[in-house]
Each structure stands twice: as C-alpha cells, then as structure tokens.
Write an enzyme that holds these catalytic residues in place. Sequence first.
Site, PDB file in Angstrom:
ATOM      1  N   GLY A  52     -15.475 -30.949  -0.275  1.00  0.00           N
ATOM      2  CA  GLY A  52     -14.978 -29.728  -0.906  1.00  0.00           C
ATOM      3  C   GLY A  52     -14.398 -28.733   0.063  1.00  0.00           C
ATOM      4  O   GLY A  52     -13.663 -27.840  -0.323  1.00  0.00           O
ATOM      5  N   GLN A  53     -14.715 -28.886   1.367  1.00  0.00           N
ATOM      6  CA  GLN A  53     -14.259 -27.888   2.335  1.00  0.00           C
ATOM      7  C   GLN A  53     -12.740 -27.855   2.454  1.00  0.00           C
ATOM      8  O   GLN A  53     -12.177 -26.840   2.833  1.00  0.00           O
ATOM      9  CB  GLN A  53     -14.800 -28.171   3.748  1.00  0.00           C
ATOM     10  N   GLY A  54     -12.101 -29.000   2.199  1.00  0.00           N
ATOM     11  CA  GLY A  54     -10.656 -29.075   2.346  1.00  0.00           C
ATOM     12  C   GLY A  54     -10.219 -29.651   3.681  1.00  0.00           C
ATOM     13  O   GLY A  54      -9.032 -29.668   4.008  1.00  0.00           O
ATOM     14  N   ALA A 112      -7.746 -24.151  17.034  1.00  0.00           N
ATOM     15  CA  ALA A 112      -8.579 -23.862  15.861  1.00  0.00           C
ATOM     16  C   ALA A 112     -10.073 -23.961  16.140  1.00  0.00           C
ATOM     17  O   ALA A 112     -10.509 -24.683  17.039  1.00  0.00           O
ATOM     18  CB  ALA A 112      -8.208 -24.812  14.729  1.00  0.00           C
ATOM     19  N   GLU A 134     -19.372 -22.735   7.743  1.00  0.00           N
ATOM     20  CA  GLU A 134     -20.710 -22.173   7.520  1.00  0.00           C
ATOM     21  C   GLU A 134     -20.712 -20.658   7.610  1.00  0.00           C
ATOM     22  O   GLU A 134     -21.481 -19.974   6.929  1.00  0.00           O
ATOM     23  CB  GLU A 134     -21.679 -22.700   8.583  1.00  0.00           C
TER      24      GLU A 134
END
Lengths: 281, 780, 158
Positions: free
Chosen positions: B487-489, B732, B737
């Site tokens: 789900g984080q992408g 990056a 979290e």
Amino acid sequence: MLPKFRYLRPGSLDEAIGLLKDCNESTRILAGGTDLLIGMHEGVHAPARLIDIKGIAQLHTIGFTEDGILIIGACVTVNELIESDATTGPMQAIREAASKLATYQIRNRATVGGNLCNASPACDLGPALLVLDAQLRLVSKQGERLISLKDFFSGVKTTCCEVSEVVTEVVIPPSPGTVSAFLKQGRIRGHDLSVVNAAGAIGHDGDLKLALGAVGTTPLLIDGFDEVGVDDRQKVIDAVLRAIAPIDDVRGSGIYRKRMAEFMTGEILDLLKGRLKQGGS
Amino acid sequence: MADDVIGKSIPRIDGLDKVTGSAIYTADMKLPGMLYARMLLSPHAHAKIVSINTDRARSLPGVKAVLTGAELPYRVGLYMIDKPILASEKVRYFGEPVAAVAAVSEDIAHEAVGLIEVEYEILEPVLDAKKALEPDAPLVHEQLHTYECVKGVFCPMGGTNIANRFQLRKGDTEDGFKQCHKIVENEFYAPQVQHVPLETHSSIAHWKPTGNIQIWTSAQSPFAVRNLLSVALGISHARIRVIIPYLGGAFGGKAGIHLEPLVALLSKAAGFKPVKVTATRTEEFITLPCRQGLHARIKTGVSREGRILAQEIEYIWDAGAYADYGVNIGRASGYSGAGPYDIDNVKLDSYTVYTSKPFGTAYRGFGHVELFWAIESQMDMVARELEMDPVDFRMKNLLDVGSTTVTGEKITKHTGSVRKCLEAVAKEIGWAKDARPAKETNGKIRAKGIAVLHKAPAMPPNTASGAIIKFNEDTTVDVLVSGVDYGQGTATSLSQIAAHALKLPFEKIHFIWAKDTDYNPYDWQTVASRLTVMGGLCILRAAEDAIDQIKTTASGALGVDKEELDVDDGRVFVKGDKATGLDYKNVIMGYMFPNGNSIGGPVIGRGSYVAEGLTNLDLETGQGLPALCWTYGAHAVEIEVDTRTGEIEVTQLVSAFDVGRIINEALCRGQVIGGGVQGVGTALIEQYVYDGEGHLLSDSLTDYKIPTVRDVPHEMKQIFVETPHDKGPLGARGVAEHPMISVPPAIANALFNGTGKRIKALPLSPENVFLALHEDSKKP
Amino acid sequence: MQIVTLKVNGESISVPVEDNWSLLRVLREELALTGTKEGCGMGECGACTVLLDGVPINSCLVLAREMDGREIRTIEGEAPQGELSNLQQAFLDNGAIQCGFCTAGMLMSARGLLMRNPDPTEEEVTEAICGNLCRCTGYKPIVAAVLDAATREKQHGR
C-alpha cells in the site's frame, strides 16, 4: 463463523406465531440480524432455529393511525425511521437516536424491534422511545398484549418477551406539543456504542421525561419530575444521578459515565428548552 | 530526453487491480484439495499445560490433522529465537495457540477444535512490565538463558524477564547534571496497541511429498519467511518457496514470520495436502502480535540559557510473551532514544521485558511513536519549566551540521535538517510565542502544539537487497525486486526510478508484482522505510549494468568504443550524434549483422546493495554507526478540546519531513496523511485493555476503535524539505513510518498549552482528558 | 442445502446454500466473487459492503437464505465491460487507494450514495463511508475521490 441452525421464513404473522407455539429457548427470531448474528459469531447464542420475520409485510409499515397514534412495525429499519416523515416534530428524538445508531450499512438492516429485543443497556432507540411513552405489542398464539417499553426491559440483554411471542410493533401515543431530543457520547466521533446516551421530552403540559442508556442494566426512564420543572436544572441532574448506577467496562469507567450523564442531562434540558421556544422542532 | 518521471505524481501501478476487485490476496486463494485450519487458543494468560486430549477431534469425520505443541519441537524468531509454533508445556498469553486442526472445511475444523480437551494449571500472570523486573516476579521464560539470539548485539538476562538490555553512555551525566540550572524528571506511559490491517493474517502452505514446501502468505518479507522457516525446521532454503500475493495492509505486523510454520506442518501432517488459515479479527487481536507498551522515565538537566546538558533515560518495554522482534525495538529505541538533539552527556538504558500478554512486534515507527511520546512531551515540559517557548527551546538544542549524535555519528550537510522541518510547521500553523492562556468558548478551548522526530531504518548492519532488470523483445522492461508493496506505493516509485535510470518512458516499465523467492532476487525485509532507499539503489545499479550491456553490444555493432556511446529515449548512439546509433530493440536481445552473425544477447541487469558503513554498537556504551540514513520531521497541531466531555478534535495537522528528494509527490502525501491519521489513533483512542487476569477485553473492532472518517484532522497539510541524502537513490530517504511518530506528543502539548493540564499516559481519550481536567471527578 | 436465486451484477444465479452461510461466504466461496473482502465478520469494518437492491449493507451480517429473489451488486459489477466507472477512475486519480483491502467496500458505499444522492456534500460523503474502515489512506483522499466522482458523473454519467 455461524453455528448450524435451521432457517425458517414465515410469510404471515399467523404462520410465525404458529411456528413459535411450541418453541423453547433454542429458537430465536431473526429481524435485521445485526446483533443476533454477531452474538452467534461470538458463540453467545447458538439457536437451533431462526425464524426470519422479515417476510411478514405488516411488520414493515410506519405511520399514524387516525387517532394520531404512531405505529412502527418491528421490521422497520433504522434508516427507514430516519427517512420517515413520522419521526419529526414530537418524535424528533427517535430520528436523532436512529441517526446516531451504528453505520449506514448497519442501519439498512437493523430494525426497531431488533434493537429493542436485543435489550442492550446502551441501545440507542431505547431512551428515545422511553421518553415518548412507547409501548410494544407482543403477539402469540394465546393472543396479544400491550406492554410499556419501560416494563419490557428486564435486565442486561433480557426482556419480558416470552419465547412464544413476537414483538410486532411499537405503539406511541399521540403527543401534540411535545418536544423531544436525543444525544449520544461515544469514545470516538465515528461509529461506537454509547458510553452514555440520553433522551428527553417535555409534553405540552410541561411534563418532563428523561431516559439514559449505558448507565444501568437497562435503558433507564427517570421520572418523578412532577414537582421539578425543566428550569430546576440541578434538581433534575440530582434526580438523574440518584437513579443511575453505571459500571466500569472496556468502553468507560462508571465515574466518567456518571459525569457524562450529568453533562448530557444538562444538554438535553437546554435542547428541549430551545425547541420549546421555537414552538416545537 | 523526454520529461523525467522523478517527482511526478504518477498514479499507483496497482490501482487498477484494486478498484476492479481483481487484486488477489492470500485470503482470496483456494487450491485443489485444500484443507482449512483452525487454532485452539489459550483461555489463560499464564498456565501450565497439564494434558491435552485430541482423540475426539481426531475422530471427527473430515479432520485430516491435529497438532499440539508437544509434537512441534521448534522455536522461531527473527532476532531472538523464543517463540514456539504452538505452546508446549505452558501458555504465556491469553490467545496463544495451543493446538491446531486441519479439516476439509472450516466448519469441521472449527468443530474439531471445540472437541480438544486441555487441562491447565493456572500460574500467576505478569501483567506489568515494571513489576516483571522485581526479583520475585514469576518468570515468563524459565529457559531464556538457553535461547539463541543474534550474538554480540543482544543481551538476554537469563533467570529474569529481561529479554534484552541495551545501554548507551555518552559523556558523563553525573558531571553534566552538576552543571545544570534545572533538572526535570518525568515518567510516561504508552499502552500496547494494534496495527489493525484490514486484511487479517492469512497463509497457505503445501508441503509436498518431494519435501519441497510452497507457501502463499500475507507477509511483508518473503525471504524472511523462507529463512526463518528454513532455520526453524532445518530445511534447505532451496526447498522452500514463498510467494506473496497482494497484501492488505501490514504496518510491521506482518514482518518476520507468523502463521506460516503452523500451516506448513499441518500440511505435512495431513498427508501433503495444502492447508490454509485465515485469522479471525478476534485472533488478529488476541493471538497475533501488537505493538509493545512503554514505560519511560526521563531526567533532563538544562542550563539557564536553555541548553540540555545532561539526560538520563530509562525505557522499559512491555514486550509481551515473546520478544523475537521486540528485542530489536528495545535496541533501536536505545540508539535513537534521545531524539534529534545535540546533548553531550547521555545515559540511556532500554529493557525489553517479557510479560504474560500478547507479544509486541514491529509497528510503523518501530518504537519511535512510543519513545517520542515521552521525549517530546518532556521537551515541552522542560521548556515550560524554563519559561521558554517550546519552539525556541528545541531550536537551541536540535542537531545541526557538525553535531554528534548519541552514538557518535557526525551530522553532515547530507544528513537532513530537522530545524527546517520545525521552522516550516511552526510557520504554517501560525505559531505564536505568547499564545497562552487560550480562550474558552462554550466549554471548548483551541490550542496549538508542536513536536519533532527522527528515525533511521532499524536493521542489521549487513542488511542487503537485490534487483534484476530484464529487457523484453519489445523493449519493455521487467523489474524484479523482493520488497513488498502493501500500500505504500513503493512499487510505483521504484518503477519511476527504473524509468529514469534506463532513460525509458514510464510505460515501458513492467514491475513484477508478486514476490516469489524462486524467481525474485534476495531482499532482507520490507520494513523500516528502507525499500525506496535500498531497492532504489539496487535498481540504479541494475540499470547501470543493463546500459553497460547495451553499450557493449552496440559498440560491437557500430564499431565504436563503448566510452563513446550514450543512451537516451530508448536509443544507444554516439555521443552528440543521436542519428548514429541503434534503437534498443535492435540491441537488447543481441545485435544481428546483415549477414546473420550475432553478438551480445538478452540484456539482464543486476544490482546489489548491502547497507554500507554501518557497525554493531558497543555493548557497554552503545557507540557506533547504526543508521543508514535519518529522516527528520516535525508536526504542528491545532486542537479543540471540549472541557465538558474531554473530547479532543484535531482541527489542523501540519507535517514536514526532510525526504531528501521526492520521487512521487502524491504517494509521499499519501504516506503522510495516512500515517498522520494512524498517529491520531494512537494519540486519542487506541489501547489494549485487560481484566485483572490478563484477558484482553478490547478484542474486537467493537471494543478496540480505530479512527473512522469522522475522526481525522479537519485540515492536513504536508510540507517536504529536500536536503539530498548522499547515499540515497537520487538523494531520496524513506518516509513511510515517520508521519505517525510524534503526533501524540504534539497533541498532548497542545492540550497543555490550552488547559495547563499535562497527561503523561496515552491515550488522550475523552475519559482520560476529562478526568485530568476535572481531577475532583475521580472521587465517585 | 436449499437453492436460493439471486441476481448478482445483473446475472440471475441459483446456488445451493446452507442455512448458516452468510451472503459474503456465498459471494466469495461459491460464486468466486472475491473482490468483496472479509475484514471482521462482525459488521464493524465495512470491507464486505455490497449493494442489496441498490442499498449498501454488510454482506457478512446477512444470511444467504434471506437473499432469495434479491439483487446484489458487488465491486465486480462496477466495471462489467472492463471500462472503469468515473467513481473508480476518481479513486485512482485522488490517491484513494493504498493496500486496497477496504477499496471494494468503500466503492460500494460510495456507489450507493451516488445512486441515492448524485450531488452529495462532504458531510454526506462522510456519513456514507463512516461504516467503512481504512487503515492506510487517512480517508481524506477517499472523501475527495467520491466528491470528484459526483462531479464527473453529473457531467458524463457513470
């Protein structure tokens, strides 16, 4: 997972009470199922038979008689209560309680009869109907009886409804000029069971009624306000605090519940007074 | 080059499967001949198993296997090998699996479980981590001294309930405190809470007659499942295949290993039939892991000018019955546990303590949500004690370029800037130094609060990842990594990195979704906000390798030196002369000369990365280099508290993070909004509630509430600071979290700023806030 | 077993069921419509939301036997020809999806809302999805997506 049971769906009230005639505790009536099926999932109930009464057309109607009596069929859903023109004016508390009950999806299934028969101390419709002097019609092969909602609740999740009886409708006497209101406090703003809920009504004669939920073994109607008016705020609150006996549980402590009962009583009084001033809601 | 994809808000590549209902999760899968498992759970928090009788269960028609702990002499664990597959000899928490059944249907398995008879001898449970430290406390693990754990990193203390002791010593706190103008000491508490992924844990295992095991599971990390299973059962890695289909939320709760060994062993016991188990929501609460509780004590000494001169910290982690993962939370919160502050003298002790409760594991923030609850509440309390503005006080003490962290790491200009984050949120929320006292209207008070945070990936210093890039005939590219996108992408942002590095349009990238240990390259675990960083670095290296192969082939084809070649827009060509070259499609499967002679071959790029430059920490002083990269952040909130009910509404949440470089802005925002709301859940609502015997009462979504759409901040704003990280891919850092960390103290600080009441135990529920505001109410 | 006849996503289906089976179980296990998810089995999370005669309900809390002759719509009926509805497209464009496990239920609650109220306010969207839990997105993008979908559908239909 649901335990095994037999599903029966009578098409008429006569058929339903015929089925119930010789039943024992292992038979349960299924209305919306939003409490019963959860209880069965959790192993609280394990009925051998479920009698689905939603096939009985007359249990789905809501409306006033010519005498102004409001009749709400036991299978009217909570969303139907909200959408009905009948739950306005004096009956506003019903609409407000219904709007605060669970979620949109649940309200499309949950019924008035089911919410009352489940008899949770925190049930939301209970207080709203109590302050409106609601009665329930119970029908069995032996005949029918009309019982006040106050006497219907007999303890935590228990009622005086016999196994052979079906609650067919809620009967609310005419109450012209009455204003009513309902409030609920949960742990979150979204769907939660009531930590405390409260309803109030003032009749055209100034008669005050209050009812609170989740502060005792059943939704509690608090009366004895004959000498006490709506402006005797502290006296009303004192009467409420004398009547309630909230417990500690996972949703809240007794102490907090007591303080909320106090606060919500005040809020209900303010709401009612405001509505009186507007000449009914 | 066409538009670079880096920084673009490309919609997630998995979105289409998810909006059409065609994304298949483990719980959706069914194999031919599959059996269904159910578990028998302990009704006691601490009890000796006197006897188990499974005869009636075994004789129920349709039952194919029944297992008890006595038959499974295995223990599993990531950092500390302390967890049995089924309880044997004794149970250590209410809800612990004691026996399991595999049957032809779920109904029969359920019925069979009900036929198992267990005789228990109830033991005294240990329900409080502080009491568990007392000399006469009952022991949760009598055999702790025999357990294996990562050597030289963890210090279990046999004969006690201490699964790990971490200590850190920097400077001389005794001397430091002597110099102080004021010393402020407080204790804080954060209860156990749960991840509550919408998909409960689900696993299918098929132990085949060949001895090979195939597993489909809702896990964050296929290679961790494979490795831990291999170690526990003594079976070669090559015989175990783990596949992760779509995963319905995880947040750390599906890291490591959970139900997989049980279903594998049931499959074997049932005669090599596939077996599936899907946890019920109740099992998700009582049987599967939660987040550890924390008792924190912080003593802070400050100079008259507001500099922190010394700080003494004690963290006591309520690990629950097992600490296979929890020991590392105790360690990570140790080396990170003083917050992003420059303090010369620090003494920190972090204890991971066994209790008779459901066990804790990783949960978004890995201990930092809990420790920052303490640290950032304390910082405001110290500032108030000094009569200083909390923002000014922090600014005086925050890490800066040239500062040294508590473990001795030098902060450089690449590390990131917590100051910029704090400045940004303070400005955005309209922070005013003299905002107190707040005005009360209709019983409601509005107030603002702030808090900062940091976190680095918590992982072993040799943590590794790999990536493979394979060209297809039509110049589309298969990208294989083993990090799981639940789900984080990350799959989308990694695809963007691949497109950028290969100089191809985004549409050419085919990110391989399902993770399969038979086909995908190794990756340690999808945890710790490390996937964009480490997966990204591997993809950059794999792309470089692939381009090198393309250039080598093209060099032979064109008769030009490799160094003279360049690539762009799907073409390899002579530098400065795009016309003299070849399209990728003529090179990526090998180049064929007009006469049919061919050179090169399929281009398969390979990229590997191991966390570089990290060290284990000194066991006495905690000194060393534990952090691959730090992500800094800050939150500012505005709340409205109803003093009549205790209800807090978050009217604004402004968050800033130094993400180094944004790869996909929309996905970054998605993480910050979602994490912020999870932080609100921890702050206002969530907690495990027990009765006096250790039975979990909040064991359903009826009694354990998480935020609904009505419980989110009215306004949320996300600010990104970009200080490129020299070791990160394209600069990056991870930010998965961090959005959850420090939301609770920001709200508690706002509550204090508005009402003068300080709450030191979470959650800030209406009841807890009300009782704090009306202390006289505590009397019945 | 008893045969119940349902119309599912426009198609009439007769399926043998046990009395104690929920609609959710029949959809997932018997009809292989696994887009509808089970998140709690207790009507608390909304992941199993489907439309019953156009109205959102928790399919875990109704018996298959109760559904005889009724019309059910699931996520699989939202884009029957593979062409996304405006609602689905709006979920994609607004970042309203993360893990995807709540998505089907969210979409069904939102579809139910748009069917009864094509021009909802933010408050009405909030009320409509308050029975759908999402642990990933923080809800904001979902509310934005439903409002966006309403605008698109007013202009272009579904």
